[in-house]
Design an enzyme around this catalytic site. Structure first.
Site, PDB file in Angstrom:
ATOM      1  N   GLU A 169       5.589  -2.819   1.244  1.00 43.51           N
ATOM      2  CA  GLU A 169       5.627  -4.141   1.773  1.00 43.51           C
ATOM      3  C   GLU A 169       7.106  -5.005   2.063  1.00 43.51           C
ATOM      4  O   GLU A 169       8.224  -4.954   1.371  1.00 43.51           O
ATOM      5  CB  GLU A 169       5.171  -4.901   0.447  1.00 43.51           C
TER       6      GLU A 169
ATOM      7  N   THR B 289      -5.362  -1.272   4.182  1.00 45.52           N
ATOM      8  CA  THR B 289      -5.727  -2.471   3.890  1.00 45.52           C
ATOM      9  C   THR B 289      -4.536  -3.280   4.610  1.00 45.52           C
ATOM     10  O   THR B 289      -4.524  -3.455   5.641  1.00 45.52           O
ATOM     11  CB  THR B 289      -5.708  -2.577   2.376  1.00 45.52           C
TER      12      THR B 289
ATOM     13  N   LYS C 102      -3.650   5.763   1.812  1.00 55.98           N
ATOM     14  CA  LYS C 102      -3.341   4.428   1.969  1.00 55.98           C
ATOM     15  C   LYS C 102      -2.172   4.032   1.054  1.00 55.98           C
ATOM     16  O   LYS C 102      -2.808   4.134  -0.360  1.00 55.98           O
ATOM     17  CB  LYS C 102      -4.416   3.408   2.419  1.00 55.98           C
TER      18      LYS C 102
ATOM     19  N   ASN D 114       3.268 -11.022  -0.121  1.00 53.28           N
ATOM     20  CA  ASN D 114       2.726 -10.951  -1.195  1.00 53.28           C
ATOM     21  C   ASN D 114       2.418 -12.800  -1.816  1.00 53.28           C
ATOM     22  O   ASN D 114       1.142 -13.134  -2.867  1.00 53.28           O
ATOM     23  CB  ASN D 114       2.948 -10.231  -2.437  1.00 53.28           C
TER      24      ASN D 114
ATOM     25  N   THR E 187      -4.628  -1.262  -3.718  1.00 54.94           N
ATOM     26  CA  THR E 187      -4.072  -0.035  -4.190  1.00 54.94           C
ATOM     27  C   THR E 187      -3.605   1.308  -3.358  1.00 54.94           C
ATOM     28  O   THR E 187      -3.433   1.163  -2.285  1.00 54.94           O
ATOM     29  CB  THR E 187      -4.085   0.410  -5.421  1.00 54.94           C
TER      30      THR E 187
END
Lengths: 405, 405
Positions: free
Chosen positions: A276, A153, A179, A400, A190
């Site tokens: 992230e 993703t 992933k 985010n 997730t």
């Protein structure tokens, strides 16, 4: 930017597993987003699912189907999590299984669905299903790399690990892909991981192998402490290598388990290295704890502390924040005067006092590295735990905050 | 920028409490940074301390002293937490108590020290002590506002609350001040609160009043989940109003308790409204839980979720993240099909499904407000909990990454 991590160049095929990918434009317009794994007859598959009580429809359906029979197909999509959609979500997950089952003459329960992506938006099942016939025609053993890319993703690199080993004269292969970039990724999406070997393994032993491996890998990483509604990890043993785990020598068994655990740890650490907004890859080792519960609780409390994570982002050797986080962990019996702390090889605290040779300059030097290890020795016992995490950067907030805009 | 919060304009004096502040340049060069509270003879004081196991020297010394006798002086400094300094820190905290005791002819144990600020740097006790004589000369009843300012660290506004009430014909005053901007502030510095009333209250009842008030206020707020080594909150009853709690009518007792609880909640919410990097003031209400433990656990899990907090920062009605956080709370027996969620007055989820009238536009409108309330109804029982928190912004990262640079 991922820390010391690039996409795998090749992944070994596993006898008994065929794979096809397709671009169904569920969310991404220019890449494959659906993966179909075909597992040979008599393959055994064990799965660990998220413990989140509000799990997504595909998790519910996969759990149910796994209770009925061993799977023949794993159907994975990225871009839509099929989560938070109530009765409709369940119906859509079941429809995708039934449609596939109809095309390949297996039962609906022999299909396990997995989804990752945006929640609260209905899954476009029709889109997903339209390329099933061509995917079934294009199944091949050597498509692991494509699969690793199709399940991404917001990952910045694809993740996979593979090894062939000689076990008592038999060539055995194990390959896995994963992933994930946060424990819960944008909108509940997730981590997913799919691992397979051509060794034969009985289902109960396989389940134990998976649980043990996950305990030492995916259960030891965190980006933000959020777990997802869609997390799942599968381990399939096809038995096509011509040798069964039970027939192996003690040494070969140990070697296989070691390679398996290495694979899981490598995939788990890849997720953190691609975490992230990461600028620092942080290993936390808690040592000399009374028991493993204490060690893990403290390691995770440090790993989740926004203040420790922002200090790491700033390359600030703010060891007070590490101690403060440890001190609020939900365990009893800590003694500050028995505690030692090092950052990489630099001793910071020795038995509750600042180490004599420690200076802020030395601390800053260690904290400015890409990879940082905090080692906390509690002086209370012999148990230890390792946890891997990221720092907390502007980009974490950006990724985010802006994901859906 | 604090959300709907400005510094108090006036705070009422409390009979029996005299206050002096001074600029000792412990860390800040242009403002007062030390506060001395003198409590009249026979004043009763209850204190709640941090539960952090690695608590700072002043917390250890205050706890010990409180076991020996009721305090006559509270000595507070900002700028240095006197934490993480082992034996030296304890000696310094004790020296400050002894020096003060010597000047004002009380015992060392009648002084409680409180510190907030940078950790790991030795407390400049000499500096702190040099102005004690002039502070003792300048004690006055009307210095609460000065005290509120002197205990600030990175607070952007000072925090206080005050009320006079008529209890069965007697004028009773209660005044309190607090500092804090994150549950753990830079380098373990933290929240402190000092509250006093001129009502007479016996020590055991006072302790219960304090515990109950804190449970509903300071224990219901979080910025980042990190608790501090230096947190403390005091409640003093001087008995100088000429009336004792035990003598009050039932109605007057209830009124006092209500005002006391309002004061604590107001101070606690002030800390959140001035939370680090705040752009959104978030109230989380969890309703219809099986028990209060369940309600609180879920409310705090949502409040600590970086993904919920970044979504709030982005004004993104990403309700999936709220559900995902609730679903990972450490409680059992959640049922997604009984769950309802509203953002402010807007129904988002009704019994597990997206509400019919809900649209993303409506959701965005609510999320873009300065003050947001998430109300989660679990449909399982009758218990509830309220928690207040902030969003997670670039400025939160900036403040905590750059504090020591």
């Amino acid at each position: 930017m991922a820390i010391s991590l690039t996409s795998p160049i090749s992944l070994l095929p596993v006898k008994g597993i065929r794979i096809a990918t397709a671009a169904d434009e569920i969310r991404y317009q220019t890449r494959d987003d659906v993966v179909l794994f075909e597992l040979c007859k008599n393959a055994q598959t064990a799965v660990v699912f998220t413990k989140n009580q509000f799990c997504a429809a595909p998790v519910i359906v996969s759990r149910q189907n796994l209770n009925v029979s061993q799977p023949r197909y794993l159907l994975v999509n990225s871009g839509n999590a099929n989560a938070g959609l109530g009765v409709q979500g369940l119906a859509d997950a079941k429809t995708s299984c039934a449609t596939l089952a109809n095309e390949c003459e297996c039962s609906e329960e022999e299909v396990l669905p997995f989804s990752t992506g945006v929640i609260g938006t209905r899954m476009p099942v029709d889109k997903m299903m339209r390329k099933i016939p061509s995917m079934l025609e294009n199944l091949q053993e050597s498509a692991w790399l494509n699969a690793a890319e199709a399940i991404m993703t917001t990952d910045t690199v694809s993740k996979g690990w593979s090894k062939q080993m000689d076990l008592d004269g038999h060539q055995v292969t194990i390959t896995g892909i994963a992933k994930g970039s946060g424990m819960i990724r944008p909108d509940m999406a997730t981590m997913l991981a799919f691992v397979a070997t051509d060794l034969g393994v009985d289902s109960i032993i396989l389940k134990n192998m998976l649980t043990d491996a996950v305990d030492q890998s995916f259960h030891c990483i965190t980006v933000d402490g959020d777990t997802s509604t869609n997390d799942a990890c599968t381990l399939t043993a096809t038995g096509q290598a011509g040798i069964h785990f039970d027939e192996l020598s003690k040494q070969a068994k140990a070697e296989f388990i070691e390679v398996l655990n290495t694979l899981f740890l490598s995939l788990a650490q890849s997720i953190i290295r691609d975490g992230e907004g990461i600028t620092k890859y942080i290993s936390i080792k808690v040592d000399q704890a009374k028991d493993e519960f204490m060690a893990r609780a403290i390691a995770f409390t440090i790993a989740h502390s926004p203040l420790v994570k922002t200090a790491a982002f700033a390359s600030d050797p703010n060891w007070g924040r590490i101690l403060a986080a440890a001190g609020r962990a939900e365990v009893q019996g800590l003694e500050v005067n028995k505690l030692s702390l090092s950052i990489n090889k630099l001793q910071v605290i020795a038995e509750g006092e600042v180490a004599i040779d420690y200076t802020e300059d030395k601390g800053s030097r260690e904290m400015s590295k890409d990879e940082i290890e905090f080692c906390l020795q509690l002086g209370l016992g012999e148990s230890s735990a390792n946890v891997w995490t990221t720092d907390l950067s502007y980009d974490y907030v950006k990724i985010n905050a802006e994901y859906r805009t």
